[in-house]
Motif scaffolding. Structure first.
Motif, PDB file in Angstrom:
ATOM      1  N   THR A 136      12.539  -5.488 -50.009  1.00  9.85           N
ATOM      2  CA  THR A 136      12.430  -4.287 -50.835  1.00  9.85           C
ATOM      3  C   THR A 136      13.584  -3.325 -50.548  1.00  9.85           C
ATOM      4  OG1 THR A 136      10.017  -4.458 -50.888  1.00  9.85           O
ATOM      5  CG2 THR A 136      10.970  -2.317 -51.435  1.00  9.85           C
ATOM      6  N   VAL A 190      15.257   0.498 -51.608  1.00  8.65           N
ATOM      7  CA  VAL A 190      14.948   1.810 -52.174  1.00  8.65           C
ATOM      8  C   VAL A 190      16.219   2.344 -52.816  1.00  8.65           C
ATOM      9  CG1 VAL A 190      14.077   4.124 -51.723  1.00  8.65           C
ATOM     10  CG2 VAL A 190      13.247   2.191 -50.360  1.00  8.65           C
ATOM     11  N   PHE A 193      14.025  -0.833 -47.480  1.00  4.52           N
ATOM     12  CA  PHE A 193      12.776  -0.091 -47.422  1.00  4.52           C
ATOM     13  C   PHE A 193      12.429   0.343 -46.005  1.00  4.52           C
ATOM     14  CE2 PHE A 193       8.170  -0.289 -46.606  1.00  4.52           C
ATOM     15  CZ  PHE A 193       7.739   0.747 -47.413  1.00  4.52           C
ATOM     16  N   TRP A 212      11.477   4.075 -44.941  1.00  6.46           N
ATOM     17  CA  TRP A 212      10.094   4.306 -44.513  1.00  6.46           C
ATOM     18  C   TRP A 212      10.009   4.727 -43.051  1.00  6.46           C
ATOM     19  CZ3 TRP A 212       5.655   4.348 -47.368  1.00  6.46           C
ATOM     20  CH2 TRP A 212       4.434   4.212 -46.700  1.00  6.46           C
ATOM     21  N   ALA A 259      10.138   8.493 -45.535  1.00  7.41           N
ATOM     22  CA  ALA A 259       9.972   8.677 -46.985  1.00  7.41           C
ATOM     23  C   ALA A 259      10.352  10.083 -47.451  1.00  7.41           C
ATOM     24  CB  ALA A 259       8.537   8.355 -47.403  1.00  7.41           C
ATOM     25  N   PHE A 262      12.005   1.435 -56.654  1.00  7.50           N
ATOM     26  CA  PHE A 262      11.992   0.376 -55.653  1.00  7.50           C
ATOM     27  C   PHE A 262      12.374  -0.932 -56.342  1.00  7.50           C
ATOM     28  CE2 PHE A 262       8.822   3.536 -54.440  1.00  7.50           C
ATOM     29  CZ  PHE A 262       9.246   3.870 -53.168  1.00  7.50           C
ATOM     30  N   ASN A 312      -0.813  -0.315 -49.726  1.00  5.75           N
ATOM     31  CA  ASN A 312       0.031   0.472 -50.615  1.00  5.75           C
ATOM     32  C   ASN A 312       0.190  -0.279 -51.941  1.00  5.75           C
ATOM     33  OD1 ASN A 312       2.472   1.523 -51.915  1.00  5.75           O
ATOM     34  ND2 ASN A 312       2.816   2.645 -50.009  1.00  5.75           N
ATOM     35  N   VAL A 366       2.180   0.085 -54.430  1.00  2.37           N
ATOM     36  CA  VAL A 366       3.534  -0.058 -54.962  1.00  2.37           C
ATOM     37  C   VAL A 366       4.387  -1.001 -54.119  1.00  2.37           C
ATOM     38  CG1 VAL A 366       5.653   1.175 -55.599  1.00  2.37           C
ATOM     39  CG2 VAL A 366       3.406   2.243 -55.973  1.00  2.37           C
ATOM     40  N   VAL A 367       4.409  -0.821 -52.804  1.00  5.10           N
ATOM     41  CA  VAL A 367       5.332  -1.593 -51.970  1.00  5.10           C
ATOM     42  C   VAL A 367       4.663  -2.675 -51.130  1.00  5.10           C
ATOM     43  CG1 VAL A 367       7.058   0.246 -51.884  1.00  5.10           C
ATOM     44  CG2 VAL A 367       5.251   0.164 -50.159  1.00  5.10           C
ATOM     45  N   ALA A 416       2.096   6.662 -49.101  1.00  7.62           N
ATOM     46  CA  ALA A 416       1.857   6.000 -50.380  1.00  7.62           C
ATOM     47  C   ALA A 416       1.936   6.966 -51.547  1.00  7.62           C
ATOM     48  CB  ALA A 416       0.502   5.300 -50.373  1.00  7.62           C
ATOM     49  N   CYS A 437       5.360   6.846 -52.996  1.00  6.48           N
ATOM     50  CA  CYS A 437       5.577   5.616 -53.753  1.00  6.48           C
ATOM     51  C   CYS A 437       4.871   5.677 -55.103  1.00  6.48           C
ATOM     52  CB  CYS A 437       5.067   4.415 -52.957  1.00  6.48           C
ATOM     53  SG  CYS A 437       5.855   4.198 -51.341  1.00  6.48           S
TER      54      CYS A 437
END
Length: 326
Positions: free
Chosen positions: A150, A152, A161, A165, A170, A177, A207, A209-210, A248, A251
């Motif tokens: 992943t 960003v 990512f 993170w 974040a 993403f 999470n 999304v990721v 989260a 995200c």
């Protein structure tokens, strides 16, 4: 099916990633194993990365350590009782990320995995070897054997990512993403077969999304869920309009999803309407959202969602399995 119907032939599949996913998996494993069933966990590999010449799979390892009973429960990841002599030595040499500390025991797993990959094993085969060390009571499968780390995307560029993170917590506002290469990936061996043969399919409170997002983005995987004969039940990672752990909410904001139990349910969508969910567990604190979830065509179940200890975590797993039959 109800939890009382679980027999030796009951096959449960869990989609999971992150700390919440590995915690939930422990309670689910205990319940399924006691009743003679089989648990398969499809793990997110979007968090994977190369670092200091080693292939790291943070979500896979978190799941491995949690089910093995060797996870550091205080920090939520890594091995209990670990030391960091090697990490300190690497930092002295200027190798790796000094803010991304890995324990010595954890590094042992990364070295073993990388050695097997260098010998020609696939990630699936390497994970299969790793899990033979302990009696996990479950089978771990990566979502894909393709490297789809992943990234960003920021206004100023992009980063992995894990850097966004872990190092920046974040705080840098992302644009989106991405998982480069995921459009050409395929589900890892055994993943679609497990889904097709499952009696119950659960989506962990990870999470959206990721952790769950990359799993669903592997071509053919979401279609496999929609075609499965088993009901798909998800557990909300949002309690009282706030993420249980991590960032989260950031995200979700980037994905255009409200940070609410109903918002995440809508993000996944009803299976009857092209999404993946048949039922959704929401917290007692979010009981007022039950009608909104039902309006999406998703059955809502109000349950205590806090996994504050093993008893409550297992009770949540029981509730999720119960929802499969309603």
């Amino acid at each position: 099916m109800t939890t009382d119907d679980l027999t030796v032939s009951t096959r449960v599949v869990l989609l999971a990633g992150g700390v919440g996913g590995s915690t939930f998996a422990g309670g689910l494993r205990d319940e399924v194993r006691e009743r003679g069933g089989e648990l398969t966990v499809v793990c997110n590999t979007g968090d994977d990365l190369w670092l200091s010449g080693l292939r790291l799979q943070p979500d896979v390892d978190s799941m491995l350590y949690s089910l093995a009973g060797v996870k550091d429960l205080r920090q939520g990841w890594g091995r209990a009782g670990d030391s960091r002599r090697v990490a300190d030595e690497l930092a002295a040499w200027g190798v790796g990320w000094d803010w991304f500390l890995l324990g010595d025991l954890d590094l042992g797993a990364h070295i073993a995995r990388t050695s097997w990959l260098r010998e020609g094993l696939t990630p699936s085969q390497a994970i299969a070897r790793l899990q033979t060390r302990w009696d996990l009571g479950a089978t771990l499968l990566p979502m894909t054997d393709t490297e789809v780390d992943t990234h960003v995307v920021l206004d100023s560029g992009r980063m992995h990512f894990q850097e966004w993170w872990t190092r920046h917590r974040a705080r840098l506002e992302p644009v989106r993403f991405e998982n480069p290469g995921i459009a050409a990936s395929v589900p890892a061996p055994g993943v679609l077969e497990a889904i097709a043969g499952a009696d119950a399919i659960l989506v962990a409170p990870s999470n959206p999304v990721v952790s769950i997002g990359p799993i669903l983005a592997v071509p053919g995987l979401a279609d496999g869920l929609r075609a499965a004969s088993a009901r798909v039940v998800g557990v909300s990672p949002i309690i009282g309009d706030a993420p249980v752990r991590g960032m989260a909410d950031v995200c979700l904001r980037v994905a255009g999803v409200p940070c609410t139990a109903a918002g995440v349910a809508g993000h996944y969508g009803a299976r009857a309407d092209g999404g993946i969910l048949d039922a959704w567990l929401i917290a007692e604190e979010d009981a007022a959202a039950a009608a909104s979830v039902a309006a999406l065509g998703i059955a809502s179940h109000v349950e205590p969602l806090w996994m504050s200890d093993a008893v409550r975590t297992r009770a949540l797993a029981v509730a999720a399995l119960r929802a499969v039959g309603h």
